[in-house]
Design a protein around this motif. Structure first.
Motif, short mmCIF file in Angstrom:
data_model
loop_
_atom_site.label_atom_id
_atom_site.label_comp_id
_atom_site.label_asym_id
_atom_site.label_seq_id
_atom_site.Cartn_x
_atom_site.Cartn_y
_atom_site.Cartn_z
N UNK A 1 -24.96 24.94 37.66
CA UNK A 1 -23.91 25.95 37.47
C UNK A 1 -23.55 26.62 38.79
N UNK A 2 -24.56 26.92 39.60
CA UNK A 2 -24.29 27.55 40.90
C UNK A 2 -23.49 26.61 41.79
N UNK A 3 -23.83 25.33 41.81
CA UNK A 3 -23.11 24.37 42.63
C UNK A 3 -21.68 24.16 42.16
N UNK A 4 -21.50 24.03 40.85
CA UNK A 4 -20.16 23.79 40.31
C UNK A 4 -19.27 25.00 40.52
N UNK A 5 -19.82 26.19 40.35
CA UNK A 5 -19.05 27.42 40.60
C UNK A 5 -18.58 27.48 42.04
N UNK A 6 -19.47 27.14 42.96
CA UNK A 6 -19.10 27.13 44.39
C UNK A 6 -18.02 26.10 44.65
N UNK A 7 -18.19 24.91 44.08
CA UNK A 7 -17.27 23.81 44.33
C UNK A 7 -15.88 24.12 43.77
N UNK A 8 -15.82 24.70 42.58
CA UNK A 8 -14.54 25.00 41.95
C UNK A 8 -13.74 26.03 42.73
N UNK A 9 -14.41 26.83 43.54
CA UNK A 9 -13.72 27.87 44.32
C UNK A 9 -13.22 27.37 45.66
N UNK A 10 -13.53 26.12 46.01
CA UNK A 10 -13.09 25.58 47.29
C UNK A 10 -11.57 25.44 47.32
N UNK A 11 -10.92 25.82 48.43
CA UNK A 11 -9.47 25.69 48.52
C UNK A 11 -8.98 24.25 48.56
#
Length: 310
Positions: A136-146
């Motif tokens: 969840x932490x990784x996917x949340x970070x990835x989804x916020x990438x521009x």
């Protein structure tokens, strides 16, 4: 009963008790070793994406329960991205072949280290009970990438990493497609094979004894680590499973049961000669063709009507 007979029976009882006690001590120690991965003896990456000529950033994220996780990120040029997760007691370096392959086709790649592995925090391996917080932490970070379209994120996991990705994706539609290489259906269905491989001990009598001590140390039931209900929930999102017939780490039957539990759309690549997670090295060109085609279909940009763009 004669005195010598009583003495003999008594000696047998004492010897049996001593043997069982000794076996119990061994089983408890092996259970502890299976659940823990001390930082001083962990596998650490011997290579980075830079050694493959890939542009990358070192990344850290924090889980909801306060653990810091280590990762690498390779930017996307097609707006889609794939999370890569290593297997049990491995490290991020295990996934560098996949990272280079996906980068060649324009995908962003996040190579994450699970808790209690690599340079990440953590003291206990829970086989998905707690590790879904890492995903969840990784996917949340990835989804916020521009550079990433949050609607175009997939995942590849090796072995335990594959099972954990399936568990997470079942309840998180943000993962649009899953590739699992040598994942297992449940701990119960592979425990004898895995115990023999990781401890060198015979399944009988050690499998039930190690299970007993592992459950007490970890605080969960081995029977609760079952990924078959999770994989059934992925549909209509696609899943691609790989299983080798010479897998000495995960029972091949466990892999087949995982596929049987999945609903369409699903794919299985079974090869009776392949060992654990070796598809990318045994058949690199076919592996690249199959995996990239899978993600090209599943993570294609969507039209306003929700259909893949042509």
């Amino acid at each position: 009963m004669r005195r010598w007979q009583k003495f003999t029976i008594g000696m047998v009882v004492v010897a049996t008790a001593a043997t069982l006690s000794g076996l119990g001590v061994i089983a408890r120690q092996r259970a502890h070793e299976l659940l823990t991965n001390p930082r001083e003896t962990r596998h650490m990456p011997g290579r980075t994406p830079g050694d493959h000529g890939l542009p990358f950033d070192d990344v850290t994220v924090r889980t909801v329960d306060g653990l810091w996780l280590a990762g690498w990120y390779i930017p996307s040029s097609n707006r889609a991205a794939v999370l890569l997760l290593h297997g049990y007691k491995a490290d991020r370096g295990e996934m560098l072949n996949e990272a280079a392959m996906l980068h060649r086709h324009g995908y962003g790649v996040l190579v994450g280290a699970l808790r209690t592995h690599d340079r990440s925090d953590g003291t206990l391996i829970t086989f998905g009970i707690q590790e879904t917080k890492d995903v969840d932490a990784w996917v949340t970070w990835l989804a916020a990438r521009p550079d990433v379209d949050a609607e175009r994120i997939g995942a590849i996991g090796n072995s335990m990493g594959g099972s954990i990705v399936i568990q997470y994706a079942a309840d998180h539609p943000s993962i649009k497609a899953v590739v699992a290489n040598s994942a297992f259906s449940s701990l119960t269905e592979t425990i004898e094979t895995s115990i023999r491989f990781f401890t060198g001990l015979p399944p009988f009598p050690f499998a039930p004894m190690i299970t007993f001590w592992a459950e007490r140390e970890a605080g969960f039931r081995i029977a609760d680590v079952d990924f078959k209900p999770a994989i059934a929930k992925l549909s209509p999102r696609p899943v691609f499973l790989m299983q080798g017939g010479q897998d000495a780490v995960i029972s091949p039957e466990s892999g087949r049961r995982l596929f049987a539990a999945a609903k369409d759309p699903k794919e299985l690549w079974f090869d009776r000669e392949i060992r654990h997670t070796r598809f990318d090295t045994a058949y690199p060109e076919e592996y690249e063709r199959r995996v990239v085609a899978f993600f090209d279909r599943a993570l294609a940009p969507q039209t306003p009507a929700g259909e893949p763009a042509r």
